[in-house]
Write a protein that holds these residues in place. Sequence first.
Motif, PDB file in Angstrom:
ATOM      1  N   HIS A 192     -18.059  81.891  96.113  1.00 32.24           N
ATOM      2  CA  HIS A 192     -17.672  80.747  96.931  1.00 32.24           C
ATOM      3  C   HIS A 192     -16.923  81.109  98.211  1.00 32.24           C
ATOM      4  O   HIS A 192     -17.412  80.826  99.302  1.00 32.24           O
ATOM      5  CB  HIS A 192     -16.834  79.784  96.088  1.00 32.24           C
ATOM      6  CG  HIS A 192     -17.565  79.217  94.917  1.00 32.24           C
ATOM      7  ND1 HIS A 192     -18.426  78.150  95.016  1.00 32.24           N
ATOM      8  CD2 HIS A 192     -17.596  79.607  93.617  1.00 32.24           C
ATOM      9  CE1 HIS A 192     -18.946  77.872  93.830  1.00 32.24           C
ATOM     10  NE2 HIS A 192     -18.454  78.754  92.964  1.00 32.24           N
ATOM     11  N   TYR A 207     -17.939  77.119 106.242  1.00 33.96           N
ATOM     12  CA  TYR A 207     -18.836  78.261 106.176  1.00 33.96           C
ATOM     13  C   TYR A 207     -20.232  77.948 106.711  1.00 33.96           C
ATOM     14  O   TYR A 207     -20.693  76.804 106.745  1.00 33.96           O
ATOM     15  CB  TYR A 207     -18.948  78.776 104.739  1.00 33.96           C
ATOM     16  CG  TYR A 207     -19.359  77.731 103.716  1.00 33.96           C
ATOM     17  CD1 TYR A 207     -20.702  77.419 103.504  1.00 33.96           C
ATOM     18  CD2 TYR A 207     -18.403  77.066 102.954  1.00 33.96           C
ATOM     19  CE1 TYR A 207     -21.079  76.475 102.569  1.00 33.96           C
ATOM     20  CE2 TYR A 207     -18.771  76.121 102.008  1.00 33.96           C
ATOM     21  CZ  TYR A 207     -20.109  75.833 101.822  1.00 33.96           C
ATOM     22  OH  TYR A 207     -20.478  74.884 100.893  1.00 33.96           O
ATOM     23  N   ASN A 220     -22.264  70.418 101.386  1.00 35.68           N
ATOM     24  CA  ASN A 220     -23.008  71.266 102.308  1.00 35.68           C
ATOM     25  C   ASN A 220     -24.436  70.778 102.449  1.00 35.68           C
ATOM     26  O   ASN A 220     -24.915  69.963 101.648  1.00 35.68           O
ATOM     27  CB  ASN A 220     -22.965  72.745 101.894  1.00 35.68           C
ATOM     28  CG  ASN A 220     -23.717  73.039 100.608  1.00 35.68           C
ATOM     29  OD1 ASN A 220     -24.828  72.567 100.398  1.00 35.68           O
ATOM     30  ND2 ASN A 220     -23.114  73.837  99.732  1.00 35.68           N
ATOM     31  N   ASP A 249     -28.455  72.295 103.177  1.00 29.29           N
ATOM     32  CA  ASP A 249     -29.328  73.464 103.141  1.00 29.29           C
ATOM     33  C   ASP A 249     -30.565  73.158 103.977  1.00 29.29           C
ATOM     34  O   ASP A 249     -31.357  72.282 103.637  1.00 29.29           O
ATOM     35  CB  ASP A 249     -29.701  73.777 101.684  1.00 29.29           C
ATOM     36  CG  ASP A 249     -30.526  75.047 101.561  1.00 29.29           C
ATOM     37  OD1 ASP A 249     -30.777  75.699 102.583  1.00 29.29           O
ATOM     38  OD2 ASP A 249     -30.935  75.372 100.432  1.00 29.29           O
ATOM     39  N   THR A 285     -28.891  88.678 104.006  1.00 30.28           N
ATOM     40  CA  THR A 285     -28.071  87.470 104.081  1.00 30.28           C
ATOM     41  C   THR A 285     -26.871  87.730 104.989  1.00 30.28           C
ATOM     42  O   THR A 285     -26.355  88.853 105.058  1.00 30.28           O
ATOM     43  CB  THR A 285     -27.559  87.032 102.701  1.00 30.28           C
ATOM     44  OG1 THR A 285     -26.631  88.005 102.197  1.00 30.28           O
ATOM     45  CG2 THR A 285     -28.710  86.885 101.722  1.00 30.28           C
ATOM     46  N   ASP A 311     -19.760  88.351 106.040  1.00 26.34           N
ATOM     47  CA  ASP A 311     -20.370  89.130 104.960  1.00 26.34           C
ATOM     48  C   ASP A 311     -21.848  89.358 105.271  1.00 26.34           C
ATOM     49  O   ASP A 311     -22.589  88.398 105.517  1.00 26.34           O
ATOM     50  CB  ASP A 311     -20.266  88.386 103.622  1.00 26.34           C
ATOM     51  CG  ASP A 311     -18.835  88.109 103.217  1.00 26.34           C
ATOM     52  OD1 ASP A 311     -17.993  89.005 103.394  1.00 26.34           O
ATOM     53  OD2 ASP A 311     -18.549  86.996 102.732  1.00 26.34           O
ATOM     54  N   HIS A 315     -17.289  82.726 107.135  1.00 23.20           N
ATOM     55  CA  HIS A 315     -16.284  81.815 106.589  1.00 23.20           C
ATOM     56  C   HIS A 315     -15.112  81.713 107.560  1.00 23.20           C
ATOM     57  O   HIS A 315     -14.671  82.727 108.123  1.00 23.20           O
ATOM     58  CB  HIS A 315     -15.742  82.315 105.248  1.00 23.20           C
ATOM     59  CG  HIS A 315     -16.750  82.371 104.154  1.00 23.20           C
ATOM     60  ND1 HIS A 315     -16.900  81.364 103.222  1.00 23.20           N
ATOM     61  CD2 HIS A 315     -17.655  83.334 103.827  1.00 23.20           C
ATOM     62  CE1 HIS A 315     -17.850  81.702 102.364  1.00 23.20           C
ATOM     63  NE2 HIS A 315     -18.330  82.885 102.714  1.00 23.20           N
ATOM     64  N   LYS A 371     -23.985  79.942 106.076  1.00 24.46           N
ATOM     65  CA  LYS A 371     -24.660  80.999 105.327  1.00 24.46           C
ATOM     66  C   LYS A 371     -26.141  81.003 105.706  1.00 24.46           C
ATOM     67  O   LYS A 371     -26.757  79.945 105.811  1.00 24.46           O
ATOM     68  CB  LYS A 371     -24.512  80.783 103.819  1.00 24.46           C
ATOM     69  CG  LYS A 371     -23.070  80.729 103.349  1.00 24.46           C
ATOM     70  CD  LYS A 371     -22.971  80.512 101.842  1.00 24.46           C
ATOM     71  CE  LYS A 371     -21.530  80.469 101.387  1.00 24.46           C
ATOM     72  NZ  LYS A 371     -21.403  80.291  99.907  1.00 24.46           N
ATOM     73  N   SER A 372     -26.692  82.193 105.863  1.00 22.16           N
ATOM     74  CA  SER A 372     -28.096  82.306 106.252  1.00 22.16           C
ATOM     75  C   SER A 372     -28.795  83.341 105.385  1.00 22.16           C
ATOM     76  O   SER A 372     -28.196  84.326 104.953  1.00 22.16           O
ATOM     77  CB  SER A 372     -28.225  82.681 107.729  1.00 22.16           C
ATOM     78  OG  SER A 372     -27.624  83.940 107.974  1.00 22.16           O
ATOM     79  N   THR A 373     -30.082  83.111 105.144  1.00 22.33           N
ATOM     80  CA  THR A 373     -30.909  84.026 104.367  1.00 22.33           C
ATOM     81  C   THR A 373     -32.234  84.231 105.082  1.00 22.33           C
ATOM     82  O   THR A 373     -32.881  83.255 105.482  1.00 22.33           O
ATOM     83  CB  THR A 373     -31.172  83.469 102.951  1.00 22.33           C
ATOM     84  OG1 THR A 373     -29.935  83.259 102.286  1.00 22.33           O
ATOM     85  CG2 THR A 373     -32.015  84.446 102.137  1.00 22.33           C
ATOM     86  N   ASN A 427     -23.138  85.642 105.933  1.00 23.42           N
ATOM     87  CA  ASN A 427     -22.262  84.502 105.678  1.00 23.42           C
ATOM     88  C   ASN A 427     -21.018  84.585 106.556  1.00 23.42           C
ATOM     89  O   ASN A 427     -20.378  85.642 106.628  1.00 23.42           O
ATOM     90  CB  ASN A 427     -21.815  84.462 104.208  1.00 23.42           C
ATOM     91  CG  ASN A 427     -22.983  84.432 103.249  1.00 23.42           C
ATOM     92  OD1 ASN A 427     -24.070  83.952 103.586  1.00 23.42           O
ATOM     93  ND2 ASN A 427     -22.775  84.933 102.048  1.00 23.42           N
ATOM     94  N   SER A 459     -18.571  93.899 104.930  1.00 22.28           N
ATOM     95  CA  SER A 459     -17.810  92.689 105.252  1.00 22.28           C
ATOM     96  C   SER A 459     -16.668  93.007 106.203  1.00 22.28           C
ATOM     97  O   SER A 459     -16.091  94.107 106.153  1.00 22.28           O
ATOM     98  CB  SER A 459     -17.237  92.045 103.977  1.00 22.28           C
ATOM     99  OG  SER A 459     -18.261  91.642 103.102  1.00 22.28           O
TER     100      SER A 459
END
Length: 428
Positions: free
Chosen positions: A306, A329, A263, A265, A343, A373, A347, A331-333, A345, A391
Amino acid sequence: MFKNKITLGVLSLAFGLANAQMDSLKMNIDLRTRAELDNGARTLIPKGKSAETTVLSRARVGIDYYYKNLEVYLSAQDVRTWGETASNTGKNQNFTIHEAWAKYQFSGQFSLKLGKQILSYDNERLLGTLDWMMQGRSFETLKGIYTLSPNSKIEAAITYNNDDNDTNDLSEKEIYSISEGGEITKSLQVLHYQFTGNNKFQFSAIALNNILQNPSGTHYDMLTMGINAKKYFENIGFFGSAYYQTGKNTSAQTKSAYQFSINSDFLIHPKINIVAGTEWLSGRSYDTYSGENRSFSPLYGTNHLHNGFMDYFYFGTSHFNGFGLNDYYLKSTFKFNSNSIITGNLHIFTTNGKLGENNLEKKYSSYLGSELDLILIQKFWKVITVNLGHSFMFASDSMKVLKNVSEPKDLQTWTWLALKIAPNFKLK
């Protein structure tokens, strides 16, 4: 009265002498309560079934004692589902010792740690704390730790499992029958190397051997080897892992399985980061020979970190020795400030192996579904954290086959609210 004074004096003297020899005494408290509204967590909820509300809690207390080169740690916990026992019950079956170990530092480089303890390595893909579950996970273990340099160390750990039930033993063999992660592990051996370099570079390698015991008493070795690497370049970071499993599993099937992940980042802003990646865990196909096992087993990993927070895969015994999983996936914050974080996410799941055909000789799609999520994290002071999560699982027809639920609800959801109070303080 005189006897009471003598008793009090003896206790005071004993306590004073003990304190005089203490280098340090610390305590930590971990109080957690989580309310869940299950409308499709872990498996598809069928039509006509009402959502289930459950409240879980954990009360854990730990004491850490240091004296010269010796460290002793003890933690006990009460884990329960609200209402599972009567309010006037006379026995508490929920109280357990979570950790109880002693560590001795023989030199500046080498130490031994003996007792019930946590084994957690890397991103907890193979071995982790399982801290999302209220009970967590710990092992009765002997572990050696050798520091090679300020930036690197090696750890070696070994477990041996048995029970005190002699009635199930064979005349020539002791039978152990507790299954975890889809396998019955008689002994676990771990060798782990970790290196931390400049500019946030990390590298690790692990070898994990399971001595497995078949119900007949026969033992097999299943070996898992893997590497993890992480590196950041200013505002972008890369992570990758690769594992391979070989040997035989508990059912005497020949094991040949792999895990691969990668992945990126992206640190878009001091308050925003996005992670995009994929993970593949190999699995069997519908026509795989019964004597072969191509399904990668995460064993004692914390899978909640995961493959989606709804835990559709590798939870309990679910999905082990199955069709595997490909997870794509995003994913963000987003940090509002140091105490408020949200956050999100996404998938997309597919099977790694082939599911086969239905009764009409039509092939099942490998696409299982998508999960979203969302979590809001709010911290208060230093010791209180409140999390609110929601979720969605958008399941495909293939997921219905995999979970054996022919008519699920149109929308699968899971909502939870968690409170954590975790103070740490020094007594001396």
